[in-house]
Write a protein that holds these residues in place. Sequence first.
Motif, PDB file in Angstrom:
ATOM      1  N   ASN A 172      23.015  36.399  50.572  1.00  0.00           N
ATOM      2  CA  ASN A 172      24.180  36.125  49.723  1.00  0.00           C
ATOM      3  C   ASN A 172      23.736  35.552  48.378  1.00  0.00           C
ATOM      4  OD1 ASN A 172      26.337  36.956  51.392  1.00  0.00           O
ATOM      5  ND2 ASN A 172      26.140  35.115  52.613  1.00  0.00           N
ATOM      6  N   MET A 183      24.612  40.939  41.117  1.00  0.00           N
ATOM      7  CA  MET A 183      25.810  40.808  40.286  1.00  0.00           C
ATOM      8  C   MET A 183      25.437  40.562  38.832  1.00  0.00           C
ATOM      9  SD  MET A 183      28.382  38.507  42.637  1.00  0.00           S
ATOM     10  CE  MET A 183      29.388  38.145  41.203  1.00  0.00           C
ATOM     11  N   THR A 233      22.421  38.385  46.341  1.00  0.00           N
ATOM     12  CA  THR A 233      23.523  39.203  45.834  1.00  0.00           C
ATOM     13  C   THR A 233      23.945  38.758  44.437  1.00  0.00           C
ATOM     14  OG1 THR A 233      24.350  39.649  48.065  1.00  0.00           O
ATOM     15  CG2 THR A 233      25.909  39.919  46.262  1.00  0.00           C
ATOM     16  N   ARG A 269      33.243  39.722  44.760  1.00  0.00           N
ATOM     17  CA  ARG A 269      31.928  39.407  45.326  1.00  0.00           C
ATOM     18  C   ARG A 269      31.872  37.961  45.796  1.00  0.00           C
ATOM     19  NH1 ARG A 269      29.284  42.053  48.058  1.00  0.00           N
ATOM     20  NH2 ARG A 269      31.358  42.823  48.422  1.00  0.00           N
ATOM     21  N   GLN A 328      33.880  37.644  48.958  1.00  0.00           N
ATOM     22  CA  GLN A 328      33.165  38.225  50.096  1.00  0.00           C
ATOM     23  C   GLN A 328      32.029  37.324  50.554  1.00  0.00           C
ATOM     24  OE1 GLN A 328      34.009  40.707  51.877  1.00  0.00           O
ATOM     25  NE2 GLN A 328      35.357  41.981  50.653  1.00  0.00           N
TER      26      GLN A 328
END
Length: 420
Positions: free
Chosen positions: A268, A275, A271, A26, A29
């Motif tokens: 992002n 997570m 994200t 992650r 990315q």
Amino acid sequence: MPALKRFANPDVTRAVANLVWLGLERLTQIGVAIAISGVLARYFGPDLFGKWQYANTLLLVLSPITWVCGAEILVPTIVHRPPAQLGTVLGSAFALRLSVSAVALVLTWIGIGSGLTDPVVGAMLAGLAVTMLFREPFVGVINAWLQSITYSKPQLLTSMTTAIAKALLVWLLVRAAAAPSRFGWLWALESAVIGAALVVYYVRRHQGKLGWHVERTLLRHFATAGTVFWLGLICMYLFLKLDRLMLERAISFADLGRYSAAQQLNENWITLALMLAQTLAPAFVYRIQDAVQLRRNMWRLTAMTAVLMIAGALALDLLAGFIIRRVFGPDFEEAVDIFRWAVWLSVPAGVEAIGNLVVLKYQAKFVLLSKWLLALAVACVVNLLAIPRFGAYGALIGLAVGYLAAASVNFYYIRYKLRP
């Protein structure tokens, strides 16, 4: 001592290793996505970058259509069936996903050819859409098998490697002054390479044979099971991209490019909240059976997440100018204020992600669908009222209200399900 014994358990060790690889993948990315966006934003300029972001938005709205027979259906089926039936399970899921993905791709190309999008957006989307043919049929099916054996390292390692390679190819195309339409095909190439690598890995793990077969009964089961979850995910992704879909009709592509630049950085950051939720879920939610303890854990996780998101949003708010100028360049100065407001969306988004864990724990598929239908409807109404008056900031208001609506459904369900 008991803690050491639990950690020595091979299943726990494998799960922890899986989480570590997931975190590395992650973060890779996220880093690659930011780097690529910065390079393309400077190369394209605000107008073309807005079209590029809109093409990606259309892809992310179309992609959930291919998520038929999701992991919540496929992984348990693999686990509960005898090992001898693995080829039949994977073959049936592959046939279904490949058929749906091929139809989605053809319809997308027909829409592009019919002029339903801006010509440049269509040219970019033509390559990007090919990812649908490889992601779910190949990557998704084999990844479900890897999840069933708690060993996602091959998929995650391949994904990290190809992401870095894609970033290098993007830089080379920019150096070669390639046409904007060429870049979408890099994403198609990446998905094809990941799919091919995972197929090779699967074959090597099974004595050099693929051994996939289609069983009609199982195919029909996969086509109908999980439909409610599937529709819920479609609604969720429509909600997440509704701001850009509606802004495209109200502002120029240059302004859309600046808004999308700010939102990509913000997404992002959000994200990381997802997570966090995925990391904490097994120990603090999924394995807890006592309702009182689970309710206590949920309030603590919600409070912790809210504090973390507020602290992060405050830091990003203060650093907004530095971050935007550093990543996207001087042509995106107007994105600074948008980013300052957008980062605060991480607070309701993080709280919603934690509350959603209980919905997933109890497989409350109709709650999931109702939640995202409500969020989508509320955001749509707010956007219709706010975008004409406030422009890009109106879209942020729509997202905020939608997240609050979704979080409210989570809280109501938690109080109902975990009541004393």
